[in-house]
Design a protein around this motif. Sequence first.
Motif, PDB file in Angstrom:
ATOM      1  N   ALA A 140       0.740  -1.211  -0.033  1.00 57.15           N
ATOM      2  CA  ALA A 140       0.046  -0.049  -0.112  1.00 57.15           C
ATOM      3  C   ALA A 140       0.906   1.138   0.259  1.00 57.15           C
ATOM      4  O   ALA A 140       0.495   2.252  -0.523  1.00 57.15           O
ATOM      5  N   GLN A 141       2.029   1.167   0.804  1.00 54.42           N
ATOM      6  CA  GLN A 141       3.137   2.109   0.834  1.00 54.42           C
ATOM      7  C   GLN A 141       4.320   1.681   0.732  1.00 54.42           C
ATOM      8  O   GLN A 141       4.686   0.616   1.313  1.00 54.42           O
ATOM      9  N   VAL A 142       5.182   2.313  -0.015  1.00 58.63           N
ATOM     10  CA  VAL A 142       6.726   1.742  -0.076  1.00 58.63           C
ATOM     11  C   VAL A 142       7.560   2.824   0.112  1.00 58.63           C
ATOM     12  O   VAL A 142       7.331   3.915  -0.553  1.00 58.63           O
ATOM     13  N   ASP A 143       8.685   2.834   0.584  1.00 57.07           N
ATOM     14  CA  ASP A 143       9.565   3.882   0.951  1.00 57.07           C
ATOM     15  C   ASP A 143      10.831   3.783   0.144  1.00 57.07           C
ATOM     16  O   ASP A 143      10.962   2.743  -0.521  1.00 57.07           O
ATOM     17  N   ASN A 183      11.109  -0.482   2.337  1.00 59.83           N
ATOM     18  CA  ASN A 183      10.139  -1.001   3.517  1.00 59.83           C
ATOM     19  C   ASN A 183       8.816  -1.017   3.076  1.00 59.83           C
ATOM     20  O   ASN A 183       8.342   0.103   2.256  1.00 59.83           O
ATOM     21  N   VAL A 184       7.662  -1.892   3.523  1.00 56.24           N
ATOM     22  CA  VAL A 184       6.517  -1.857   2.939  1.00 56.24           C
ATOM     23  C   VAL A 184       5.605  -1.659   4.135  1.00 56.24           C
ATOM     24  O   VAL A 184       5.649  -2.445   5.461  1.00 56.24           O
ATOM     25  N   ASN A 185       4.436  -0.700   3.923  1.00 55.98           N
ATOM     26  CA  ASN A 185       3.494  -0.672   4.742  1.00 55.98           C
ATOM     27  C   ASN A 185       2.099  -1.189   4.454  1.00 55.98           C
ATOM     28  O   ASN A 185       1.775  -0.813   3.325  1.00 55.98           O
ATOM     29  N   THR A 186       1.592  -2.230   5.004  1.00 54.56           N
ATOM     30  CA  THR A 186       0.074  -2.657   4.337  1.00 54.56           C
ATOM     31  C   THR A 186      -0.625  -2.742   5.656  1.00 54.56           C
ATOM     32  O   THR A 186      -1.599  -3.348   5.977  1.00 54.56           O
ATOM     33  N   THR A 187      -0.015  -1.644   6.892  1.00 58.31           N
ATOM     34  CA  THR A 187      -1.038  -2.038   8.342  1.00 58.31           C
ATOM     35  C   THR A 187      -1.918  -0.713   8.259  1.00 58.31           C
ATOM     36  O   THR A 187      -2.974  -1.066   8.660  1.00 58.31           O
ATOM     37  N   GLY A 188      -1.466   0.303   7.848  1.00 56.11           N
ATOM     38  CA  GLY A 188      -2.352   1.660   8.249  1.00 56.11           C
ATOM     39  C   GLY A 188      -1.716   2.773   8.048  1.00 56.11           C
ATOM     40  O   GLY A 188      -0.599   2.863   7.567  1.00 56.11           O
ATOM     41  N   LEU A 189      -2.399   3.957   7.802  1.00 57.13           N
ATOM     42  CA  LEU A 189      -2.087   5.169   7.772  1.00 57.13           C
ATOM     43  C   LEU A 189      -2.458   5.986   8.976  1.00 57.13           C
ATOM     44  O   LEU A 189      -3.557   5.963   9.203  1.00 57.13           O
ATOM     45  N   PRO A 230      -5.611   4.366  13.721  1.00 54.28           N
ATOM     46  CA  PRO A 230      -5.310   4.812  12.319  1.00 54.28           C
ATOM     47  C   PRO A 230      -6.422   5.713  11.718  1.00 54.28           C
ATOM     48  O   PRO A 230      -7.484   5.559  12.010  1.00 54.28           O
ATOM     49  N   LYS A 231      -5.960   6.588  10.637  1.00 54.24           N
ATOM     50  CA  LYS A 231      -6.767   7.426   9.929  1.00 54.24           C
ATOM     51  C   LYS A 231      -7.257   6.500   8.894  1.00 54.24           C
ATOM     52  O   LYS A 231      -8.554   6.448   8.594  1.00 54.24           O
ATOM     53  N   VAL A 232      -6.593   5.244   8.577  1.00 58.80           N
ATOM     54  CA  VAL A 232      -6.971   4.486   7.514  1.00 58.80           C
ATOM     55  C   VAL A 232      -6.387   3.219   7.992  1.00 58.80           C
ATOM     56  O   VAL A 232      -5.168   3.082   7.908  1.00 58.80           O
ATOM     57  N   ARG A 233      -7.481   2.154   8.203  1.00 58.63           N
ATOM     58  CA  ARG A 233      -6.649   1.138   8.832  1.00 58.63           C
ATOM     59  C   ARG A 233      -6.767  -0.132   7.430  1.00 58.63           C
ATOM     60  O   ARG A 233      -7.908  -0.319   6.849  1.00 58.63           O
ATOM     61  N   LEU A 234      -5.333  -0.498   7.151  1.00 59.71           N
ATOM     62  CA  LEU A 234      -5.462  -1.438   6.063  1.00 59.71           C
ATOM     63  C   LEU A 234      -5.462  -2.955   6.471  1.00 59.71           C
ATOM     64  O   LEU A 234      -5.699  -3.094   7.629  1.00 59.71           O
ATOM     65  N   ASN A 235      -5.221  -3.842   5.653  1.00 57.95           N
ATOM     66  CA  ASN A 235      -5.586  -5.434   6.103  1.00 57.95           C
ATOM     67  C   ASN A 235      -4.635  -6.100   6.695  1.00 57.95           C
ATOM     68  O   ASN A 235      -4.702  -7.375   6.927  1.00 57.95           O
ATOM     69  N   GLY A 236      -3.328  -5.385   6.807  1.00 55.50           N
ATOM     70  CA  GLY A 236      -2.227  -6.030   7.776  1.00 55.50           C
ATOM     71  C   GLY A 236      -1.388  -6.978   6.715  1.00 55.50           C
ATOM     72  O   GLY A 236      -1.484  -7.166   5.604  1.00 55.50           O
ATOM     73  N   SER A 260       5.485  -2.689   7.853  1.00 54.84           N
ATOM     74  CA  SER A 260       4.644  -3.898   8.212  1.00 54.84           C
ATOM     75  C   SER A 260       5.820  -5.177   7.720  1.00 54.84           C
ATOM     76  O   SER A 260       5.556  -6.193   8.349  1.00 54.84           O
ATOM     77  N   SER A 261       6.484  -4.889   6.698  1.00 55.06           N
ATOM     78  CA  SER A 261       7.243  -5.752   6.015  1.00 55.06           C
ATOM     79  C   SER A 261       8.617  -5.028   5.716  1.00 55.06           C
ATOM     80  O   SER A 261       8.782  -4.191   4.999  1.00 55.06           O
ATOM     81  N   PRO A 262       9.822  -5.575   6.533  1.00 56.77           N
ATOM     82  CA  PRO A 262      10.975  -4.782   6.370  1.00 56.77           C
ATOM     83  C   PRO A 262      11.796  -4.817   4.932  1.00 56.77           C
ATOM     84  O   PRO A 262      11.899  -6.120   4.340  1.00 56.77           O
ATOM     85  N   GLY A 263      12.347  -3.783   4.497  1.00 54.92           N
ATOM     86  CA  GLY A 263      13.103  -3.684   3.361  1.00 54.92           C
ATOM     87  C   GLY A 263      14.321  -3.491   3.856  1.00 54.92           C
ATOM     88  O   GLY A 263      14.954  -4.422   4.851  1.00 54.92           O
ATOM     89  N   TYR A 264      15.278  -2.448   3.456  1.00 58.77           N
ATOM     90  CA  TYR A 264      16.660  -2.176   3.976  1.00 58.77           C
ATOM     91  C   TYR A 264      16.414  -1.354   5.201  1.00 58.77           C
ATOM     92  O   TYR A 264      17.505  -0.493   5.617  1.00 58.77           O
ATOM     93  N   LEU A 265      15.385  -1.160   5.590  1.00 61.28           N
ATOM     94  CA  LEU A 265      15.167  -0.423   7.075  1.00 61.28           C
ATOM     95  C   LEU A 265      15.661   1.023   6.859  1.00 61.28           C
ATOM     96  O   LEU A 265      15.003   1.933   6.093  1.00 61.28           O
ATOM     97  N   THR A 266      16.923   1.634   7.562  1.00 63.42           N
ATOM     98  CA  THR A 266      17.348   2.933   7.298  1.00 63.42           C
ATOM     99  C   THR A 266      18.336   2.933   6.291  1.00 63.42           C
ATOM    100  O   THR A 266      19.111   4.192   6.007  1.00 63.42           O
ATOM    101  N   GLY A 267      18.422   2.019   5.449  1.00 58.50           N
ATOM    102  CA  GLY A 267      19.580   2.115   4.451  1.00 58.50           C
ATOM    103  C   GLY A 267      20.863   1.499   4.699  1.00 58.50           C
ATOM    104  O   GLY A 267      21.112   1.194   5.968  1.00 58.50           O
TER     105      GLY A 267
END
Lengths: 102, 261
Positions: free
Chosen positions: B102-105, B109-115, B127-133, B166-173
């Motif tokens: 839903a969001q990627v930086d 790093n991936v966010n599918t939890t909420g905004l 959350p302002k918007v709760r996503l599906n986890g 929600s799911s880790p990429g390279y975190l802070t690089g």
Amino acid sequence: MCRKVMPMAAAAELVKDGQMLALGGNALHRTPAAYAHALARLKRFNLKIAGAAPGYASDVLCAAGAVDTVYFGFFGFENEYGLAAGFRKGCQEGRIKAIEGS
Amino acid sequence: MDYTRQEMMAIATGREIKDGEMAIFGVGLSMLAGYFAKRNHAPNIRDLTEGGVYGAFPVGGLPWGIECNRISSNAVSFTNAIDALGFLVASGRCDVGIIGAAQVDKYGNVNTTGLWADPANSRYLPPKVRLNGSGGANEIACGCKRFIIMATHEKRRFVEKVDYISSPGYLTGGNARDRYNFPGGGPSVIITSLGILRPDPVTREFILTEYFPFSSVEEIKENTGWNLKVSPEVRVTAEPTPEELENLRAVDVTGALRKKS
């Protein structure tokens, strides 16, 4: 021998306020939909739901205001059916505590 | 040639999968991309889904979920999530995974939890918007040797920093990920609806390496929420070949990817 078969309404009566339920199924597949409908009619409060991928049945209970906590990995309907509206609204209004683990 | 943006995205993702690999697919587009690869150029992949459907090929179109009859009906084995995610993925045996976002930086790093209105306090406020986890995506991100992220290229999705990991990429690089001793190596590529981003080998920041034939470097930069760096060797992605399209449409028989472009 203990007889387990009973009418749906009687089965729903077994669940009391504040109890935790493990609902089976995955998103829209194999969730106990008729049971969730029967339980929603009883207007229970503060139920806790646990499941790997709760979907329709759990969402019915969330929408009915019966749930205060959900333990889950994924909560939704998958693909084009998207997000679970009852759960989502409950979380956003702060009525439902979401414990997401995976 | 007549194809949609989503078809280009699925084919570009499928090209990342090599024959013989063990691969795990998430729901929706990633499943179509994976089974397309199996039919097109990787007949010997050992494919599985989070629900434990192993060695399948979809019948009748896009599967509705990870345990849908459309894949479980002809699976070699239909086991469970503990076997799939717990044993095969968490042990580091799985070569590649495909997940959505839903969001990627910029560090993958991936966010599918909420905004959240105030992401700094995301753990304590509704959350302002709760996503599906995250579902199984977190296991895939931690356990697979590499994983592929698929996301629609929009400014609100491609953000400087995700609201919640929600799911880790390279975190802070850099080598931030190494601290956590995950069995898996991290995201190898982000396939978007406009092009392809790959991580810089040192900083781990995602940079633009390819753009799709219907897009451009400018369009991609405009639709990215951080100052996207462009690789000096940036090039246009090869168009889908007629064989690739035929094989993709044999998987996507209901035309889920052809509805809108």
